[in-house]
Design an enzyme around this catalytic site. Structure first.
Site, PDB file in Angstrom:
ATOM      1  N   SER A 184       0.861  -1.243  -0.117  1.00 61.54           N
ATOM      2  CA  SER A 184       0.006   0.049  -0.047  1.00 61.54           C
ATOM      3  C   SER A 184       0.718   1.249   0.076  1.00 61.54           C
ATOM      4  CB  SER A 184      -0.913   0.003   1.322  1.00 61.54           C
ATOM      5  OG  SER A 184      -0.311  -0.291   2.437  1.00 61.54           O
ATOM      6  N   HIS A 212      -5.425  -3.944  -1.521  1.00 61.08           N
ATOM      7  CA  HIS A 212      -5.218  -2.874  -2.583  1.00 61.08           C
ATOM      8  C   HIS A 212      -5.531  -3.476  -3.849  1.00 61.08           C
ATOM      9  CE1 HIS A 212      -4.714   1.059  -0.310  1.00 61.08           C
ATOM     10  NE2 HIS A 212      -4.305   0.144   0.716  1.00 61.08           N
ATOM     11  N   LYS A 243     -12.302  -0.707   0.426  1.00 62.12           N
ATOM     12  CA  LYS A 243     -11.588   0.146  -0.389  1.00 62.12           C
ATOM     13  C   LYS A 243     -12.259   0.484  -1.736  1.00 62.12           C
ATOM     14  CE  LYS A 243      -7.374  -0.055   2.266  1.00 62.12           C
ATOM     15  NZ  LYS A 243      -6.581  -1.128   2.850  1.00 62.12           N
TER      16      LYS A 243
HETATM   17  C1  LIG Z   1      -6.509  -1.157   4.486  1.00 70.14           C
HETATM   18  C2  LIG Z   1      -5.870  -2.737   4.585  1.00 70.14           C
HETATM   19  C3  LIG Z   1      -6.324  -3.702   5.417  1.00 70.14           C
HETATM   20  C4  LIG Z   1      -7.555  -3.114   6.221  1.00 70.14           C
HETATM   21  O1  LIG Z   1      -8.765  -3.166   5.517  1.00 70.14           O
HETATM   22  P1  LIG Z   1     -10.079  -2.476   6.334  1.00 70.14           P
HETATM   23  O2  LIG Z   1     -11.432  -3.049   5.529  1.00 70.14           O
HETATM   24  O3  LIG Z   1     -10.029  -1.048   5.956  1.00 70.14           O
HETATM   25  O4  LIG Z   1      -9.935  -3.049   7.759  1.00 70.14           O
HETATM   26  C5  LIG Z   1      -5.925  -4.826   5.266  1.00 70.14           C
HETATM   27  N1  LIG Z   1      -4.730  -5.263   4.760  1.00 70.14           N
HETATM   28  C6  LIG Z   1      -4.079  -4.410   3.939  1.00 70.14           C
HETATM   29  C7  LIG Z   1      -3.126  -4.768   3.152  1.00 70.14           C
HETATM   30  C8  LIG Z   1      -4.646  -3.111   3.676  1.00 70.14           C
HETATM   31  O5  LIG Z   1      -4.198  -1.963   2.909  1.00 70.14           O
END
Ligand SMILES: *Cc1c(COP(=O)(O)O)cnc(C)c1O
Length: 395
Positions: A184, A212, A243
């Site tokens: 990310s 992502h 996301k």
């Molecule tokens: C954003 C993210 C999460 C968390 O996801 P949420 O649904 O916002 O709790 C987990 N793993 C990675 C790699 C992320 O980028």
């Protein structure tokens, strides 16, 4: 004697943040997440959300959520294993399994919960978890909750991964290799085909966190596994619904056996109330839109390529991203935060990301282009980067 309840030990650390120039207040959004947002009362271009496909405020998702509220109410009322398992939750799981081309999918309240719950449920004493050093915080926390041993391999370094396997495989019962699908902070993609080959060679299981990659990579956003055509060769495929999918929630896609076990042992599902039924309905609408056409993901990639190319022309260092995540690397922590503040004065919101989220000295603003941005908005944003970069003598 100071009174411990005055929390002087925290006050000292807060003062240290201020001295380091990294103390901040949370921005307050005065409306929906969109390409133009109202932030602290001022309209600016938003280049910071994970709303990759512009679905967070989409009429189809909103209508689906409203209809689900009328049918199911707002709360699920209980944890899933008691009476919080509504038909809409199972419908979402079936749709996700179909979308991901896997036997089953198991949902959580968030992606964070998915890692916190799944890793500890599928590993135990005598097992070994091998994790990329740049994996997401929720993987690190999930791993800490497991009784398995842990080892780290250098970021995307297959020699380092193989060295760990060579040294430790024989002493472990089961081995689980965990990687982000898309990293990310830099936007690079995991070397999944090589990881899977090593896993097969050393009889290890694989676990990909595609937070992502979901809605971004692969056919219509089916993720990194689909992007590399590795269906059937990755054991646990994690996605977030928070996301690109535009709502909230997380899931792990895999086998029916995995599903059965998590139903009994995934602690965030056993001990925390199920996601809102309206969230499940909105997620389903989002997945349906992706299954109807590739229009949104195509637009996302067009926009991302254009924006990266224009920033590169200005002489900014946009790192080695292979995805729409576009870091603009500034370096020093305080300078990165200043750049972000000045960009905001010039009408663009990008959050600064500094140590400890990224290594010291690699502070940056991270730009998230979405399918919903117009060409004009991207051009305006590029002009603001030019102005800010010149003001600070960076370009
Ligand atoms: C954003 C993210 C999460 C968390 O996801 P949420 O649904 O916002 O709790 C987990 N793993 C990675 C790699 C992320 O980028």
């Amino acid at each position: 004697m100071t009174n411990v309840h005055e929390l002087q030990f925290l006050k000292d650390q807060i003062q240290q943040l201020k001295d380091d120039g990294v103390y901040r207040k949370l921005p307050v959004l005065n409306g929906p997440d969109d390409t133009i947002i109202e932030l602290n009362g001022k309209k600016v271009i938003n280049l910071s959300s994970n709303n990759y496909l512009g679905l967070a405020n989409h009429p189809r998702l909103k209508d689906a959520a409203k209809a689900a509220i009328d049918k199911y109410g707002v709360g699920a009322g209980a944890v899933r294993t008691i009476i919080g398992n509504m038909e809409i939750h199972e419908e979402l799981e079936k749709l996700l399994a179909e979308f991901k081309r896997e036997e089953a999918a198991f949902i959580y309240q968030s992606g964070f919960n998915c890692n916190a719950g799944t890793i500890q449920a599928i590993t135990g004493k005598g097992d070994l978890i091998i994790s990329d050093e740049l994996n997401h915080a929720s993987i690190i926390d999930g791993t800490r909750l497991s009784k398995a041993d842990r080892a780290i391999f250098k970021h995307s370094d297959m020699d380092s991964l193989e060295a760990v396997l060579k040294e430790k495989r024989a002493d472990a019962k089961n081995v689980l290799i965990i990687t982000d699908g898309v990293f990310s902070m830099d936007g690079d993609i995991a070397k999944l085909p090589e990881i899977v080959e090593l896993a097969e060679k050393y009889e290890a299981m694989t676990y990909v966190d595609d937070a992502h990659g979901s809605g971004v990579l692969g056919e219509s956003g089916r993720g990194t596994v689909d992007h590399f055509n590795l269906h059937g060769r990755v054991d646990f495929s994690i996605g977030t619904l928070s996301k690109a999918i535009g709502v909230v929630g997380g899931y792990v896609a895999g086998s029916n056996t995995m599903y059965e076990w998590l139903n009994h042992r995934a602690r965030p599902v056993l001990f925390s109330t199920t996601m809102m039924p309206a969230a499940a309905a909105a997620c389903m609408e989002s997945i349906r839109m992706l299954m109807e056409s590739t229009e949104l993901t195509d637009k996302l990639w067009d926009n991302a390529k254009y924006f990266k190319q224009e920033l590169g022309k200005l002489g900014f260092n946009t790192g080695h991203s292979e995805t729409p995540i576009t870091p603009v690397i500034i370096g020093e922590e305080a300078k990165s935060m200043e750049f972000s503040r000045k960009l905001l004065d010039n009408g663009v919101f990008t959050s600064a990301i500094v140590f400890p989220t990224v290594p010291r000295g690699t502070g940056r603003v991270r730009c998230m282009v979405t399918a919903a941005h117009t060409k004009d908005q991207l051009d305006e944003a590029v002009a603001a980067f030019k102005k800010t970069g010149e003001e600070m003598g960076l370009i």
